[in-house]
Design a protein around this motif. Sequence first.
Motif, PDB file in Angstrom:
ATOM      1  N   THR A  55       0.826  -1.211   0.000  1.00 36.13           N
ATOM      2  CA  THR A  55       0.000   0.000   0.000  1.00 36.13           C
ATOM      3  C   THR A  55       0.857   1.256   0.000  1.00 36.13           C
ATOM      4  O   THR A  55       0.617   2.190  -0.782  1.00 36.13           O
ATOM      5  CB  THR A  55      -0.928   0.012   1.231  1.00 36.13           C
ATOM      6  OG1 THR A  55      -1.777  -1.136   1.207  1.00 36.13           O
ATOM      7  CG2 THR A  55      -1.791   1.262   1.246  1.00 36.13           C
ATOM      8  N   VAL A  56       1.848   1.273   0.869  1.00 39.21           N
ATOM      9  CA  VAL A  56       2.722   2.452   0.965  1.00 39.21           C
ATOM     10  C   VAL A  56       3.507   2.654  -0.329  1.00 39.21           C
ATOM     11  O   VAL A  56       3.601   3.774  -0.851  1.00 39.21           O
ATOM     12  CB  VAL A  56       3.680   2.310   2.160  1.00 39.21           C
ATOM     13  CG1 VAL A  56       4.712   3.434   2.144  1.00 39.21           C
ATOM     14  CG2 VAL A  56       2.907   2.318   3.468  1.00 39.21           C
ATOM     15  N   VAL A  57       4.068   1.569  -0.880  1.00 43.19           N
ATOM     16  CA  VAL A  57       4.888   1.675  -2.089  1.00 43.19           C
ATOM     17  C   VAL A  57       4.049   2.097  -3.295  1.00 43.19           C
ATOM     18  O   VAL A  57       4.398   3.044  -4.020  1.00 43.19           O
ATOM     19  CB  VAL A  57       5.588   0.329  -2.382  1.00 43.19           C
ATOM     20  CG1 VAL A  57       6.267   0.373  -3.752  1.00 43.19           C
ATOM     21  CG2 VAL A  57       6.616   0.023  -1.297  1.00 43.19           C
ATOM     22  N   ILE A  58       2.927   1.407  -3.523  1.00 46.36           N
ATOM     23  CA  ILE A  58       2.112   1.692  -4.702  1.00 46.36           C
ATOM     24  C   ILE A  58       1.419   3.049  -4.595  1.00 46.36           C
ATOM     25  O   ILE A  58       1.486   3.875  -5.509  1.00 46.36           O
ATOM     26  CB  ILE A  58       1.068   0.577  -4.913  1.00 46.36           C
ATOM     27  CG1 ILE A  58       1.767  -0.754  -5.170  1.00 46.36           C
ATOM     28  CG2 ILE A  58       0.157   0.918  -6.093  1.00 46.36           C
ATOM     29  CD1 ILE A  58       0.828  -1.946  -5.235  1.00 46.36           C
ATOM     30  N   ALA A  59       0.747   3.284  -3.457  1.00 42.46           N
ATOM     31  CA  ALA A  59       0.038   4.555  -3.286  1.00 42.46           C
ATOM     32  C   ALA A  59       1.015   5.731  -3.247  1.00 42.46           C
ATOM     33  O   ALA A  59       0.772   6.773  -3.871  1.00 42.46           O
ATOM     34  CB  ALA A  59      -0.793   4.517  -2.004  1.00 42.46           C
TER      35      ALA A  59
END
Length: 240
Positions: free
Chosen positions: A220-224
């Motif tokens: 979530t952190v990487v993609i968003a």
Amino acid sequence: MMEHTNRNVFKAGMKTGIPIALGYLAVAFTLGIQAKRIGVTALQSALASFGLHASAGEYIAFSLYGAGAGILVLVLMEMVANARYLLMSCALSQKIPEDTALWKRLVMGYFVTDEIFGAAMSRPGKLNPYYIFGMAAVASPGWVLGTALGVILGNALPGNVVSALSVGLYGMFLACIIPEGKKNRAVALVIVISFLMSYLSTIIPVVKDLSNGIKIIVLTVVIAGGFTIIHPIRELEEED
């Protein structure tokens, strides 16, 4: 006038919560079967479901309880398995009006689940907390009742029937993200990349050994975060 608006929003949330509740009923039924195998009563399973509202978290809790794990181990594992809800709550806090009362924020946070979060975030404009209240009023009883029925009825239903019913929950999830993907190419690309990276996280060495909760947080952190930098979205000011 405000009470009338909140009432209508609450009803709209209840309508959205019906398919979520049906999916929860099927998934929680299988969870109840697991609870029965380790000696958990229907009342205990219902209380656990109302306290957690998390399928993976409850499955881990029941499994550890059956294995005789201590309270500290249970608490730590629940923190890891359900840590993703912190990110969801942060995202929802940016979507609700700034003057939202603290008690409303706490109730929203208590009932945040993957499905309720997805449905809430897909609602256009600022989010009225009563929309989540309406969904929770229907979805939460479905989850609690499903777990208790699983304990009471045990293995009354064939395994393939229960598995078929649980597919409906994934269908509801797709119904939340597909329309948004059709409206915005960037969102569609994020969805595709999310599916791809989620699959890769199950086969890449080291990464595949991480818990599902940790993997979801990292992805979530990487993609968003990456798409926030590449394709920022300006926040529109609300009209008076």
